[in-house]
Design a protein around this motif. Structure first.
Motif, PDB file in Angstrom:
ATOM      1  N   THR A  38      45.337  38.540  63.695  1.00  0.00           N
ATOM      2  CA  THR A  38      45.155  39.546  62.744  1.00  0.00           C
ATOM      3  C   THR A  38      45.714  40.674  63.015  1.00  0.00           C
ATOM      4  O   THR A  38      45.761  41.401  64.372  1.00  0.00           O
ATOM      5  N   ASP A  39      46.662  41.271  62.099  1.00  0.00           N
ATOM      6  CA  ASP A  39      47.476  42.470  62.300  1.00  0.00           C
ATOM      7  C   ASP A  39      46.702  43.699  61.966  1.00  0.00           C
ATOM      8  O   ASP A  39      45.740  43.728  61.268  1.00  0.00           O
ATOM      9  N   GLY A  40      46.847  44.671  62.777  1.00  0.00           N
ATOM     10  CA  GLY A  40      46.023  46.014  62.711  1.00  0.00           C
ATOM     11  C   GLY A  40      46.186  46.757  61.283  1.00  0.00           C
ATOM     12  O   GLY A  40      45.223  47.384  61.143  1.00  0.00           O
ATOM     13  N   LEU A  41      47.172  46.237  60.579  1.00  0.00           N
ATOM     14  CA  LEU A  41      47.275  47.039  59.305  1.00  0.00           C
ATOM     15  C   LEU A  41      47.402  45.951  58.053  1.00  0.00           C
ATOM     16  O   LEU A  41      46.901  46.201  56.948  1.00  0.00           O
ATOM     17  N   GLN A  42      48.148  44.761  58.484  1.00  0.00           N
ATOM     18  CA  GLN A  42      48.155  43.813  57.316  1.00  0.00           C
ATOM     19  C   GLN A  42      47.237  42.915  57.105  1.00  0.00           C
ATOM     20  O   GLN A  42      47.104  41.758  56.353  1.00  0.00           O
ATOM     21  N   GLY A  43      46.082  42.824  58.153  1.00  0.00           N
ATOM     22  CA  GLY A  43      45.128  41.645  58.231  1.00  0.00           C
ATOM     23  C   GLY A  43      45.609  40.395  58.799  1.00  0.00           C
ATOM     24  O   GLY A  43      46.617  40.436  59.455  1.00  0.00           O
ATOM     25  N   VAL A  44      44.904  39.300  58.486  1.00  0.00           N
ATOM     26  CA  VAL A  44      44.892  38.004  58.797  1.00  0.00           C
ATOM     27  C   VAL A  44      46.318  37.399  58.260  1.00  0.00           C
ATOM     28  O   VAL A  44      46.734  37.392  57.072  1.00  0.00           O
ATOM     29  N   TYR A  45      47.340  36.890  59.210  1.00  0.00           N
ATOM     30  CA  TYR A  45      48.547  36.105  58.694  1.00  0.00           C
ATOM     31  C   TYR A  45      48.571  35.071  59.862  1.00  0.00           C
ATOM     32  O   TYR A  45      48.371  35.110  60.994  1.00  0.00           O
ATOM     33  N   GLU A  46      48.972  33.919  59.310  1.00  0.00           N
ATOM     34  CA  GLU A  46      49.323  32.718  59.889  1.00  0.00           C
ATOM     35  C   GLU A  46      50.250  31.891  59.229  1.00  0.00           C
ATOM     36  O   GLU A  46      50.686  31.982  58.066  1.00  0.00           O
ATOM     37  N   GLU A  47      51.127  31.293  60.035  1.00  0.00           N
ATOM     38  CA  GLU A  47      52.067  29.913  59.649  1.00  0.00           C
ATOM     39  C   GLU A  47      51.902  28.732  60.502  1.00  0.00           C
ATOM     40  O   GLU A  47      51.610  28.586  61.560  1.00  0.00           O
ATOM     41  N   ASN A  48      52.179  27.595  59.778  1.00  0.00           N
ATOM     42  CA  ASN A  48      52.237  26.487  60.155  1.00  0.00           C
ATOM     43  C   ASN A  48      53.878  26.467  60.732  1.00  0.00           C
ATOM     44  O   ASN A  48      54.683  26.349  59.734  1.00  0.00           O
ATOM     45  N   LEU A  49      54.228  26.688  62.272  1.00  0.00           N
ATOM     46  CA  LEU A  49      55.512  26.921  62.648  1.00  0.00           C
ATOM     47  C   LEU A  49      56.558  25.496  62.118  1.00  0.00           C
ATOM     48  O   LEU A  49      57.645  25.946  61.666  1.00  0.00           O
ATOM     49  N   LEU A  50      55.977  24.214  62.167  1.00  0.00           N
ATOM     50  CA  LEU A  50      56.931  23.091  61.728  1.00  0.00           C
ATOM     51  C   LEU A  50      57.353  23.150  60.256  1.00  0.00           C
ATOM     52  O   LEU A  50      58.376  23.015  60.187  1.00  0.00           O
ATOM     53  N   HIS A  51      56.366  23.572  59.563  1.00  0.00           N
ATOM     54  CA  HIS A  51      56.684  23.661  58.090  1.00  0.00           C
ATOM     55  C   HIS A  51      57.211  24.714  57.565  1.00  0.00           C
ATOM     56  O   HIS A  51      57.747  24.704  56.453  1.00  0.00           O
ATOM     57  N   ASP A  52      56.730  26.109  58.089  1.00  0.00           N
ATOM     58  CA  ASP A  52      57.072  27.347  57.360  1.00  0.00           C
ATOM     59  C   ASP A  52      58.226  27.830  58.205  1.00  0.00           C
ATOM     60  O   ASP A  52      58.903  28.764  57.946  1.00  0.00           O
ATOM     61  N   CYS A  53      58.541  27.420  59.475  1.00  0.00           N
ATOM     62  CA  CYS A  53      60.031  27.713  60.184  1.00  0.00           C
ATOM     63  C   CYS A  53      60.816  26.727  60.507  1.00  0.00           C
ATOM     64  O   CYS A  53      62.066  26.714  60.410  1.00  0.00           O
ATOM     65  N   GLY A  54      60.305  25.837  61.220  1.00  0.00           N
ATOM     66  CA  GLY A  54      61.138  24.728  62.131  1.00  0.00           C
ATOM     67  C   GLY A  54      61.269  25.242  63.457  1.00  0.00           C
ATOM     68  O   GLY A  54      61.236  26.323  63.826  1.00  0.00           O
ATOM     69  N   ASP A  55      62.100  24.450  64.193  1.00  0.00           N
ATOM     70  CA  ASP A  55      62.383  24.827  65.657  1.00  0.00           C
ATOM     71  C   ASP A  55      63.396  26.006  65.418  1.00  0.00           C
ATOM     72  O   ASP A  55      64.468  25.725  64.776  1.00  0.00           O
ATOM     73  N   PHE A  56      63.230  26.865  66.229  1.00  0.00           N
ATOM     74  CA  PHE A  56      64.261  28.070  65.942  1.00  0.00           C
ATOM     75  C   PHE A  56      64.894  28.422  67.106  1.00  0.00           C
ATOM     76  O   PHE A  56      64.425  27.777  68.430  1.00  0.00           O
TER      77      PHE A  56
END
Length: 314
Positions: free
Chosen positions: A164-182
């Motif tokens: 939960t960001d103090g200004l933008q609120g709730v944010y989430e990602e599925n790392l495998l599908h939204d980002c991949g190994d970085f």
């Protein structure tokens, strides 16, 4: 939260511009309003772009505006050094910790191969790494190592990581599908921003991070690294970006809006007042000192959406 420890961590790759200053002022105000400790760290990982002359100028610009710091660049303190270029051995230790746990692997993909891979793309057009090098055999790695120096990637899980960001609120990602190994270390040996920033904020006991909204989507990746390294993540506040009248994000290419030009046109108080107006802390742009502003700073008044810069104010 007890004593707030915040930081401003700019990259000395050019003169600061209005957008950098906006984030820096909000970070400073949040710390000072809480009676906390302010840290200045230079994120100068990239030796080709970052120059000491820019770091010196950056510190001078902050002091001109009235933004001081309690520890960090040019000041020192118990968590130094405060330049990332001097912390490589520390990143190597964190990297080796992950390597011992089998959490990272070498990646031999060229940029062209990464873009050509049949990986999906996010809605913003950014490619999601396909994972093609994750399952290479030792023989395949040995063969590729003969002609290429690998980058190193961290294996990400197939699960959602949110906060939960103090200004933008709730944010989430599925790392495998939204980002991949970085990537954690580039093929030239330079450690990646994601690893360095997590290690530094953890080691410097930073418990509040205020930065631009463009970094919001990197936060799940960083929170995953906090988890792997056994570090406590800070509270995050991702502040709006300042946009040029044509909708472009302000950048260091906007020479008419960098600190050199701004110092010729504004007093420190007048520039602070303009930034404070955009940040919702003043009803109209009027001169004010940062120290005075900190006495009444209120996160609830800061807008979450990006801000179009009115040329008439400049």
């Amino acid at each position: 939260m007890g004593n707030v420890r915040g930081r401003f961590a700019p990259s000395p790759s050019g003169r600061m511009h209005l957008g950098n200053l906006f984030s820096g002022l909000l970070a400073w105000l949040s710390v000072r309003a809480a009676g906390g400790t302010m840290v200045l760290r230079m994120e100068d990982l990239d030796p080709d772009r970052c120059k000491e002359e820019y770091a010196v100028q950056l510190a001078d610009d902050l002091r001109w505006l009235g933004l001081d710091w309690d520890e960090g660049y040019q000041v020192g303190g118990p968590h130094g050094p405060y330049r990332q270029s001097e912390r490589t051995d520390l990143y190597a230790g964190a990297f080796e910790t992950l390597e011992r746990q089998g959490l990272i692997y070498p990646c031999y993909c060229t940029r062209a191969e990464r873009l050509a891979a049949s990986a999906p793309h996010r809605s913003d057009g950014q490619a999601v790494y396909s994972g093609r090098c994750r399952h290479l055999t030792e023989a395949q790695r040995a063969e590729l190592s003969a002609t290429r120096r690998p980058a190193w990637r961290v294996k990400v899980p197939d699960r959602n990581i949110g906060f939960t960001d103090g200004l933008q609120g709730v944010y989430e990602e599925n790392l495998l599908h939204d980002c991949g190994d970085f990537i954690l270390r580039r093929s030239d040996g330079v450690y990646a921003y994601q690893l360095a920033v997590v290690y530094d904020d953890g080691a410097m006991e930073v418990n509040q991070v205020v930065r631009g909204r463009d970094l919001l989507d990197s936060t799940p990746r960083q929170r995953y690294l906090y988890e792997l390294l056994g570090l406590t993540p800070p509270d995050f506040y991702h502040v709006p970006l300042l946009l040029a009248p044509d909708g472009r994000r302000l950048s260091k290419r906007e020479k008419d809006l960098d600190m050199g030009a701004l110092r010729e046109r504004f007093t420190p108080e007048a520039l602070t007042g303009l930034l404070a107006f955009w940040a919702g802390q003043l009803d109209k742009p009027e001169p004010v000192a940062p120290a005075e502003l900190a006495q009444h700073f209120d996160w609830a008044k800061v807008p979450a959406g990006d801000i179009m810069v009115d040329p008439n104010h400049l």
